[in-house]
Design a protein around this motif. Structure first.
Motif, PDB file in Angstrom:
ATOM      1  N   VAL A   1     108.044 -23.652  58.553  1.00 43.41           N
ATOM      2  CA  VAL A   1     106.816 -23.606  58.621  1.00 43.41           C
ATOM      3  C   VAL A   1     106.545 -22.702  57.618  1.00 43.41           C
ATOM      4  O   VAL A   1     105.640 -23.270  56.180  1.00 43.41           O
ATOM      5  CB  VAL A   1     106.112 -22.941  60.038  1.00 43.41           C
ATOM      6  CG1 VAL A   1     105.129 -22.072  59.634  1.00 43.41           C
ATOM      7  CG2 VAL A   1     106.401 -23.760  61.104  1.00 43.41           C
TER       8      VAL A   1
ATOM      9  N   VAL B   1     100.768 -19.316  53.197  1.00 44.73           N
ATOM     10  CA  VAL B   1     100.725 -18.017  54.682  1.00 44.73           C
ATOM     11  C   VAL B   1     102.132 -16.548  53.738  1.00 44.73           C
ATOM     12  O   VAL B   1     101.055 -15.645  53.342  1.00 44.73           O
ATOM     13  CB  VAL B   1     100.697 -18.319  55.483  1.00 44.73           C
ATOM     14  CG1 VAL B   1     101.180 -17.059  56.693  1.00 44.73           C
ATOM     15  CG2 VAL B   1     100.219 -19.129  56.178  1.00 44.73           C
TER      16      VAL B   1
ATOM     17  N   ALA C   1      99.029 -20.837  59.032  1.00 47.09           N
ATOM     18  CA  ALA C   1     100.125 -21.563  58.409  1.00 47.09           C
ATOM     19  C   ALA C   1      99.314 -23.307  59.787  1.00 47.09           C
ATOM     20  O   ALA C   1      99.149 -24.033  58.590  1.00 47.09           O
ATOM     21  CB  ALA C   1     101.010 -22.054  58.438  1.00 47.09           C
ATOM     22  N   LYS C   2      98.055 -23.472  60.339  1.00 46.30           N
ATOM     23  CA  LYS C   2      97.921 -24.608  61.044  1.00 46.30           C
ATOM     24  C   LYS C   2      98.831 -25.100  61.620  1.00 46.30           C
ATOM     25  O   LYS C   2      99.098 -26.247  61.304  1.00 46.30           O
ATOM     26  CB  LYS C   2      96.897 -24.873  60.322  1.00 46.30           C
ATOM     27  CG  LYS C   2      95.960 -24.142  59.439  1.00 46.30           C
ATOM     28  CD  LYS C   2      94.207 -24.325  58.848  1.00 46.30           C
ATOM     29  CE  LYS C   2      93.360 -23.833  58.663  1.00 46.30           C
ATOM     30  NZ  LYS C   2      93.726 -23.210  58.328  1.00 46.30           N
ATOM     31  N   ALA C   3     100.088 -24.938  62.013  1.00 49.72           N
ATOM     32  CA  ALA C   3     101.399 -25.410  61.974  1.00 49.72           C
ATOM     33  C   ALA C   3     101.392 -25.626  63.437  1.00 49.72           C
ATOM     34  O   ALA C   3     102.542 -25.962  63.973  1.00 49.72           O
ATOM     35  CB  ALA C   3     101.858 -25.319  61.298  1.00 49.72           C
TER      36      ALA C   3
ATOM     37  N   ARG D   1     107.630 -18.088  50.264  1.00 49.96           N
ATOM     38  CA  ARG D   1     108.721 -19.063  50.510  1.00 49.96           C
ATOM     39  C   ARG D   1     109.640 -19.303  50.159  1.00 49.96           C
ATOM     40  O   ARG D   1     110.920 -19.749  50.739  1.00 49.96           O
ATOM     41  CB  ARG D   1     108.733 -20.535  49.306  1.00 49.96           C
ATOM     42  CG  ARG D   1     107.747 -21.596  48.783  1.00 49.96           C
ATOM     43  CD  ARG D   1     107.591 -23.153  48.380  1.00 49.96           C
ATOM     44  NE  ARG D   1     106.846 -23.864  48.565  1.00 49.96           N
ATOM     45  CZ  ARG D   1     106.223 -24.951  48.322  1.00 49.96           C
ATOM     46  NH1 ARG D   1     107.620 -25.506  47.273  1.00 49.96           N
ATOM     47  NH2 ARG D   1     105.144 -26.034  47.880  1.00 49.96           N
TER      48      ARG D   1
ATOM     49  N   SER E   1     103.993 -23.829  53.055  1.00 53.98           N
ATOM     50  CA  SER E   1     102.704 -23.193  53.605  1.00 53.98           C
ATOM     51  C   SER E   1     102.233 -22.248  52.555  1.00 53.98           C
ATOM     52  O   SER E   1     103.156 -21.546  52.900  1.00 53.98           O
ATOM     53  CB  SER E   1     101.977 -22.575  55.479  1.00 53.98           C
ATOM     54  OG  SER E   1     102.579 -21.593  55.705  1.00 53.98           O
TER      55      SER E   1
ATOM     56  N   ARG F   1     102.326 -29.222  64.750  1.00 49.21           N
ATOM     57  CA  ARG F   1     103.694 -29.948  63.700  1.00 49.21           C
ATOM     58  C   ARG F   1     104.654 -29.275  64.321  1.00 49.21           C
ATOM     59  O   ARG F   1     105.063 -28.610  65.355  1.00 49.21           O
ATOM     60  CB  ARG F   1     103.854 -29.760  62.393  1.00 49.21           C
ATOM     61  CG  ARG F   1     102.186 -29.715  61.114  1.00 49.21           C
ATOM     62  CD  ARG F   1     102.692 -29.668  60.091  1.00 49.21           C
ATOM     63  NE  ARG F   1     102.906 -28.785  59.241  1.00 49.21           N
ATOM     64  CZ  ARG F   1     102.391 -28.125  59.533  1.00 49.21           C
ATOM     65  NH1 ARG F   1     100.807 -28.070  58.814  1.00 49.21           N
ATOM     66  NH2 ARG F   1     103.255 -26.158  58.205  1.00 49.21           N
TER      67      ARG F   1
END
Length: 224
Positions: A144, A150, A74-76, A153, A148, A79
């Motif tokens: 997260v 990934v 998620a490239k989190a 939701r 994202s 964050r």
């Protein structure tokens, strides 16, 4: 390592971790509350307790690896929600390893007093799971996921709901000894334990389907 292989290995590791966790629960029956029966119980289930403790130490690590994989995908990781999830994962592991430590202490105790003290600490640590460990991990992880692509939701919203209920019930049952058994907490814990393999299987299916689509597209291009 490709992103697809990384995702598949992380998902399989999570599923294995949950399997280990359920096996550990089956190996560790609830000890008797009567001190006179505890010594005989310890001798009868000594090896089962040790194996169950080992599984209970390894299984959360595999689950946390899956959580870290979600953060990476998620490239989190930089964050706030991602950092909060990292903190929650650390708290989760500490609480789990504390419980395992006291299980080992009870199993290897040389006298009844030490065993009783260790089991008392086990019950105390189990309160921490609902009060802080579970909410601190799964609530920010849900945030997260919502932010994202990934995972769906709906899994993120489910994670937030589960974590919030844990936090609420942790306060509600703060004055109830875990050793007495709290049905609501047991059910919620089972739901959370099922959330992780569902999320892992969802990620696994997504990656396998994506792999098939890529392979199909390559065949079409090659035939043109």
């Amino acid at each position: 390592m490709s992103t697809r292989l990384f995702s598949i290995l992380a998902a399989l590791g999570c599923i294995l971790g949950v399997v280990f966790l359920f096996i550990s629960f089956s190996l560790n029956p609830t000890p008797p509350t009567d001190p006179t029966q505890l010594a005989a119980f310890g001798k009868q289930y000594h090896n089962d307790i040790l194996v169950g403790a080992w599984l209970q130490a390894i299984s959360p690590l595999l689950i946390i690896f899956f959580v870290l994989a979600i953060l990476q995908l998620a490239k989190a990781t930089t964050r706030f929600a991602g950092l909060a999830t990292l903190l929650g994962g650390g708290i989760f592991m500490v609480v789990d390893l504390l419980e395992v430590t006291f299980y080992l202490g009870a199993a290897n105790a040389h006298n009844l007093t030490t065993a009783l003290i260790s089991l008392s600490f086990v019950n105390a640590v189990q309160h921490l799971y609902s009060i802080i460990a579970a909410p601190a991990l799964i609530i920010p992880l849900g945030v997260v996921i919502i932010g994202s692509p990934v995972l769906p939701r709906v899994l993120g919203y489910a994670a937030i709901i589960i974590g919030s209920l844990f936090a609420i019930l942790g306060v509600v049952f703060l004055f109830t000894p875990v050793v007495d058994g709290v049905a609501a907490l047991a059910i919620l814990e089972a739901v959370e334990e099922l959330w992780f393999p569902i999320a892992a299987i969802t990620l696994l299916i997504r990656e396998l389907l994506a792999s098939r689509r890529v392979a199909g597209h390559e065949r079409i291009v090659a035939s043109v």
